[in-house]
Structures are given as C-alpha cells and as structure tokens.
Write an enzyme that holds these catalytic residues in place. Structure first.
Site, mmCIF file in Angstrom:
data_model
loop_
_atom_site.group_PDB
_atom_site.id
_atom_site.type_symbol
_atom_site.label_atom_id
_atom_site.label_comp_id
_atom_site.label_asym_id
_atom_site.label_seq_id
_atom_site.Cartn_x
_atom_site.Cartn_y
_atom_site.Cartn_z
ATOM 1 N N CYS A 2 28.379 19.973 65.611
ATOM 2 C CA CYS A 2 29.029 19.681 66.888
ATOM 3 C C CYS A 2 27.968 19.615 67.991
ATOM 4 C CB CYS A 2 30.067 20.713 67.289
ATOM 5 S SG CYS A 2 31.388 20.909 66.118
ATOM 6 N N ARG A 27 22.669 16.643 64.396
ATOM 7 C CA ARG A 27 23.258 17.951 64.124
ATOM 8 C C ARG A 27 24.366 17.876 63.075
ATOM 9 N NH1 ARG A 27 22.261 21.423 68.737
ATOM 10 N NH2 ARG A 27 24.180 22.569 68.416
ATOM 11 N N TRP A 73 32.185 18.365 64.176
ATOM 12 C CA TRP A 73 32.056 18.634 62.740
ATOM 13 C C TRP A 73 33.281 19.473 62.390
ATOM 14 C CZ3 TRP A 73 31.481 22.746 59.305
ATOM 15 C CH2 TRP A 73 30.949 22.424 58.050
ATOM 16 N N ASN A 99 32.552 23.469 71.199
ATOM 17 C CA ASN A 99 31.868 23.734 69.929
ATOM 18 C C ASN A 99 32.134 25.179 69.570
ATOM 19 O OD1 ASN A 99 30.688 21.253 70.214
ATOM 20 N ND2 ASN A 99 28.626 22.035 70.645
ATOM 21 N N GLY A 100 32.307 25.455 68.297
ATOM 22 C CA GLY A 100 32.496 26.838 67.873
ATOM 23 C C GLY A 100 33.840 27.012 67.203
ATOM 24 N N GLU A 477 14.194 24.921 46.041
ATOM 25 C CA GLU A 477 14.115 24.078 47.237
ATOM 26 C C GLU A 477 14.174 22.588 46.862
ATOM 27 O OE1 GLU A 477 14.572 24.324 50.175
ATOM 28 O OE2 GLU A 477 13.566 22.650 51.138
ATOM 29 N N LYS A 481 17.016 19.940 48.133
ATOM 30 C CA LYS A 481 16.690 18.676 48.819
ATOM 31 C C LYS A 481 17.394 17.518 48.132
ATOM 32 C CE LYS A 481 15.573 19.742 51.712
ATOM 33 N NZ LYS A 481 15.230 21.001 52.281
ATOM 34 N N GLU A 484 21.333 17.621 48.521
ATOM 35 C CA GLU A 484 21.928 17.452 49.854
ATOM 36 C C GLU A 484 21.828 16.022 50.385
ATOM 37 O OE1 GLU A 484 20.462 19.616 53.306
ATOM 38 O OE2 GLU A 484 18.466 19.698 52.447
ATOM 39 N N HIS A 500 19.580 30.961 28.303
ATOM 40 C CA HIS A 500 20.671 31.945 28.365
ATOM 41 C C HIS A 500 21.986 31.301 28.801
ATOM 42 C CE1 HIS A 500 17.966 35.194 27.433
ATOM 43 N NE2 HIS A 500 17.107 34.698 28.332
ATOM 44 N N LYS A 595 22.953 19.873 60.945
ATOM 45 C CA LYS A 595 21.582 20.365 61.065
ATOM 46 C C LYS A 595 21.579 21.822 61.491
ATOM 47 C CE LYS A 595 17.130 20.061 61.124
ATOM 48 N NZ LYS A 595 16.503 20.060 59.806
HETATM 49 O O1 M6R Z 1 18.256 26.371 60.944
HETATM 50 P P1 M6R Z 1 18.188 27.202 59.709
HETATM 51 O O2 M6R Z 1 16.863 27.234 59.102
HETATM 52 O O3 M6R Z 1 18.739 28.596 59.918
HETATM 53 O O4 M6R Z 1 19.179 26.483 58.702
HETATM 54 C C1 M6R Z 1 19.488 27.041 57.462
HETATM 55 C C2 M6R Z 1 20.103 26.011 56.550
HETATM 56 O O5 M6R Z 1 21.299 25.547 57.089
HETATM 57 C C3 M6R Z 1 19.161 24.813 56.316
HETATM 58 O O6 M6R Z 1 17.930 25.216 55.822
HETATM 59 C C4 M6R Z 1 19.805 23.829 55.324
HETATM 60 O O7 M6R Z 1 19.869 24.400 54.067
HETATM 61 C C5 M6R Z 1 19.017 22.522 55.312
HETATM 62 N N1 M6R Z 1 19.905 21.423 55.449
HETATM 63 C C6 M6R Z 1 18.260 22.318 54.072
HETATM 64 O O8 M6R Z 1 17.567 21.124 54.072
#
Ligand code: M6R
Length: 600
Positions: A2, A27, A73, A99-100, A477, A481, A484, A500, A595
C-alpha cells in the site's frame, strides 16, 4: 505494501498524484485510486489493477489543487474497484485513504455504525464512516478526525479530504509509515519520500498517534488531545536518479549489477582513514556486553541472518539464534540473562519484525536494527542502527540488500571479535574488496547464466537447490528468489536432508542446483548430487574455483570461505531473473507480493 500520496498547493493535482503512485508501485499493490477536490466537489477515480489503467480512467478536463491517492494491497476484501481506496462516507462529505489494518473495525461497526450501508468489504471504510458519524455529533472536522483516531486499534497511515474544507488535508499515523513533505506554497504527504522527491527533499517525520493538518502554507502536528507538537524537518538523503531504471530493463537487474559498488561503499563507510573498523561505540558496547544474540528477520533478511550467525559465532564467539519474526512473538524461546536483539530489515518497516521490537522494548532489552532505510520505523525505534548503504532497492526481490546485510554482519562480527581481544586471521575490508571484484566478474557473465536458465529452468514446474553448511543458507535464498519472481516451485534444502523424505519428489529431469563452495563439505555435497542424479535429476553444480570438477555447470571466482554467500548468490539471483523474464513474468512487481510488508 500500500502507498499513499497527498498534495495540497497551487498546481493541478492529478499528475502529481499519479506520478507519486507510480513511484510507489514497487511496494506492491492490486488496485489504485485518487480523489481530487475543487469547487465542483470531489472527483473520485478507482480501478482494480495497475496505475496505467487508473491513468486511463482519470478525466483530464478536471482541474484541482488538492487531492489524495493510494495503491492498495488487499487485506480485508478482494482486490476490486469497490474495495480500492479512496473510500467515502455515506454522505460523500469525507474521502479517505488508509494503509494498515484496523483490528477493531468489526467492533466499531457494531457499536457505532449499525445503520450505515457499507459500499466495500474493507476495514478502511469503517474509519471514514466513523468520522462522519462523530462529525454529525460535534460539527468539527478536526475534532471528529481526532476522536475517530483515538478509537482505532491497529496500524494506520491516513490522509483525508473534507468536501467543505478546501484548505486542509487531514493526516494521521500509527505504526504505518507516513511522511509530510514541505514545499514552497504546497505541501505533500507520502508513505515514502521516493513518491514526492521530484517536488521536495524536506520532510517531517510523523510519530505514532499524531494528527497532522496539512495546509498549502503550513503544517500543524498535534497529539490525539489536540496539543501542538513542534518538529524540525529533515532532508531526505535519496538521490532522485537512484530510483530510476536508467538503461536497465528492470530494477532487479540494475540492483544485481550494483552489488560490487555497494560492497565498496560499505567498505568506505565502515572504515576510518587509517583503515581501522569504524562502528558506533554504543553498538560495540552492546555486542560486547551481551551473552547471546537473537536475530529477528523475515524472508531474505532472515536468510542473511543465518549467514550472520555463522560470522558472529565463528569470529566473536557469541551464541546466536536466528528467528523468523512472525513466529517469534508467539513462540518465544527462553532468553539468556543478557540478550541483544538484532533486527535485520531492508525496508525497516516489516510489521512482523516491528511487533517483536515493540515487545522486546517493553521487556527492556537492548536492540539494534540493521537496515537500508535510516529513518525507518525499525531504525527509529531500536536503540542503535547500522546502515546498509545499498541505495534504494526498488525491485520486490531483494538482491543488493541481502549482500549488503551479509557484508555489514561480517564487519560487525570482526569488530566484536577485535573488541573482545580475539586474534583473527581475516581482514574483512580486504576480503570484501576481493568479493566485490568477484561479483563484477559474475555480473559480466549474464549470457552464460541466461543459457543455463534456458537449459534447466525454462520449462520446469519445480526446482531444488541443495547445499551444505553455508551453502545451504544461500540455497534457501536462491530458492526464494526463484519462486517469488518466476513462480516456479522451488525449495532450498540441506544436501544431507534430501534422503529423509524430499528425494521422493525427484523425477526424470527435475532440476537440482547444487552449491559447492565449502571445502569441508565438498565431497559430501557431491555425493548428494549423485544421489539425485541416480534418480533422474538434471544437476547444475555451481562450485568455487579450487573446488571445481569438470562436469560443473558454473564456477565462481575464489573468495574467502566465510564470504562465499556474497558471490555464490549472484548466479542464483541471475537464474531467477532470467527464469522470470523467459516466462513473461513481471520481474520487478511479482504477483501477490509487496516490497515493504507493513501488515502482520
Ligand atoms: O524489508 P525487509 O527486509 O524486512 O523484508 C523482509 C521480506 O519481506 C523480504 O526480504 C522478502 O522476502 C523479499 N521479497 C525477498 O526478495
């Protein structure tokens, strides 16, 4: 997650709002809207979908010099035009963006608003209807606004216009980010300075439970009792060019390429002129005085925390626990006598991490935030902050913030080790400089990575990333990536753990990407690769120079073993990028994601 923009001044508002909302697109959102006010009344435009569609829907013949806009959002109610903001009160007098999440919206509805017909399924509409209800009793907008705010439980950043007041934007904040920008003959409101950086670089912080009356020529901050609060403006330290793509097709690719520069910036910022480590003495003291560190983070930042744990335990010899923020509050471990809490967050706004921070502060323990956004909520509210100096990260997929977090954690670990008097054979600045050069070598090999993507990932439904020890954390990680942004189902696994259970998922042609950058587990991980190959997997081994074998798909330059994540993650970031690109996905704005995740 948002985004809000508001403007009151002399110029036409539509373009300012649309432009600002475009800057907040990163965002994450699924609907958008704006409302402007002029002598003919309020003009409301809302769409499900992108700002481009909103732009199409706006009537360009309308001229107005004040207005509000929002990218939504969805939380309460599906993404739709009806649920998109702004929302209006029953009479249409008040129009508001939010927002919120309002936790007590159902209680408020039942208590005060039983007779009102609601046009949406949102918690937001309750706020605007409540303001109108209170206004009918007291006939004073500012007072009704204040009273309504004191009834709300939860998080909110709010901007509202009153159809009968052409001189004020009514603004409030609690737990959700919101800034007021100051101009000459105009003022703006924004969730993030990036939205309005083309108009001003002077901003006022708004604290939780404050109300702001924003007029063309002045701004008045009040507490919930109407007491005036004085506060100095600050200058936003973002360069407008940092938030442009330049010649890059996507922010993600630009941000991957920026990683070597970020490493060099960190080396500069954390080093004195005579090449000593430079760290806030309070942070040093906090690290030195604790008996255990609890790292709290989410997503990619959590993955950086896992690497940070290794640094701190190996070098500074302090035990470290790494916790997923959203789990920690509900399942708090037994704490040590002298804990130190480190919050890792690119945005500094992640609500799950903030919820833990609030609790930990109540318990009275010391807190340190490692973030890319110095004025962010987590930075302001923690005792100490370490900056990442990565520059704005716009793509939803975090890349340069991850490597910056790892670099800063390495410096912190070495600094603590030195403060404790441990002798260590690791010069972090020299090794980071070597890693930066290695990153540069890798970012120049995009064609090779794109070819590997074609071979292994273009048509697959799933993929596995396997590694041992440090490599396992980087695999987590890499998998995040990939999933997502390309929507390929991907998992990062400890190489030894596959047998396992998970190995049952390996079929003919299943891509298995294995990292082999750690000498002590090189044979073991290669054994795990053979296990999956024997079951039909299509293996792609990414190894480090010195540990490579002829059949490896890709070899990264040699760097210090502790810092391999900085380098091994780069091909994984690029694999994800090309996989998303080849599948026609929206690389920078993947579906369902935001974001800055400002709801718990
Ligand atoms: O702003 P932050 O680092 O606290 O965000 C945490 C996660 O939301 C963020 O790392 C998210 O997993 C990313 N989209 C990963 O690429």
């Amino acid at each position: 997650m948002c985004g809000i923009v508001g403007y009151i001044g002399q110029d036409d508002t539509k373009e300012i709002l649309l432009n600002g909302l475009e800057k907040l697109e990163y965002r994450g959102y699924d609907s958008a809207g704006i409302a402007t006010l002029n002598d003919q009344g309020v003009h409301l435009f809302k769409v499900k979908g992108r700002i481009a569609a909103l732009r199409e829907s706006v009537d360009n013949s309308i001229h107005a010099t004040m207005g509000i806009g929002q990218t939504r959002w969805a939380t309460h109610g599906v993404p739709s035009k009806e649920n998109a903001h702004p929302h209006q009160s029953a009479s249409g007098r008040f129009t508001l963006v939010h927002n919120g999440v309002i936790e007590n919206y159902q209680d408020l509805k039942a208590e005060y608003l039983r007779d009102i017909h609601f046009a949406s399924d949102t918690d937001t509409e309750v706020i605007v209807q409540l303001i109108e209800k209170l206004f009918t009793e007291i006939n004073d907008t500012a007072e009704a606004f204040r009273k309504a705010m004191s009834q709300l439980k939860g998080s909110y950043a709010i901007a509202m216009i009153d159809r009968e007041d052409h001189d004020t934007l009514y603004v409030a904040k609690n737990k959700s980010p919101l800034l007021v920008g100051l101009g000459d003959g105009f003022n703006v409101v924004a969730s993030d300075a990036m939205a309005t950086l083309n108009l001003t670089n002077q901003y006022l912080e708004i604290h939780d439970q404050e109300i702001v009356l924003v007029r063309r020529n002045y701004v008045e901050i009040q507490d919930l009792n109407g007491q005036i609060i004085h506060r100095e403006a600050f200058v936003a330290q973002i360069d407008a060019s940092d938030i442009e793509k330049g010649t890059y097709p996507h922010f993600m690719l630009k941000e991957i390429d920026e990683q070597p520069f970020v490493m060099r910036k960190i080396i500069n910022e954390y080093q004195t002129e005579d090449n000593q480590l430079k760290l806030d003495k309070n942070v040093r003291e906090a690290m030195n005085n604790c008996d255990r560190i609890y790292i709290i983070a989410a997503g990619t930042s959590y993955h950086a925390g896992l690497v940070g744990k290794e640094f701190i335990e190996k070098l500074a010899k302090i035990p470290v626990e790494v916790h997923i923020a959203s789990e920690f509050s509900y399942n708090m471990p037994l704490l040590s006598d002298k804990p130190l809490f480190i919050f890792i967050s690119q945005s500094g706004e992640t609500a799950d991490s903030r919820a833990v921070l609030v609790k930990i502060k109540e318990m009275g323990y010391p807190t340190l935030t490692i973030t890319n956004v110095p004025g962010s909520t987590l930075s302001r509210e923690a005792d100490y902050t370490l900056n990442l100096y990565a520059g704005p990260e716009i793509a939803v997929a975090s890349t340069k913030a991850y490597t910056a977090q790892i670099a800063v954690l390495a410096i912190l670990a070495v600094d603590t080790a030195k403060t404790k008097g441990f002798s260590i054979d690791f010069d972090p600045m020299q090794e980071l400089a070597i890693a930066a050069n290695a990153m540069e070598v890798l970012t120049a090999q995009k064609d090779t990575i794109e070819e590997l993507t074609r071979k292994y990932l273009d048509t697959t439904r799933n993929a596995f990333f396997i590694g041992r020890s440090t490599d396992y954390h980087v695999c987590m990680e890499g998998a995040l990536k990939l999933k997502e942004i390309s929507y390929i189902q991907a998992e990062g696994f400890a190489g030894g753990e596959l047998k396992h259970g998970t190995i049952a998922l390996i079929e003919e042609g299943t891509p298995v990407i294995a990292l082999a950058t750690q000498e002590n587990v090189n044979y073991a991980i290669r054994g795990n690769v053979q296990e999956v190959v024997a079951r039909g997997a299509s293996d792609m081994v990414i190894s480090m120079k010195g540990l490579e074998q002829d059949t490896d798909a890709f070899v990264i330059p040699r760097v210090h073993e502790l810092l391999t994540p900085l380098v091994s993650v780069v091909p994984l970031q690029l694999l994800a990028y090309y996989a998303a690109l080849h599948r026609g996905c929206d690389v920078d704005k993947p579906r369902n994601l935001a974001k800055s995740v400002t709801v718990e």
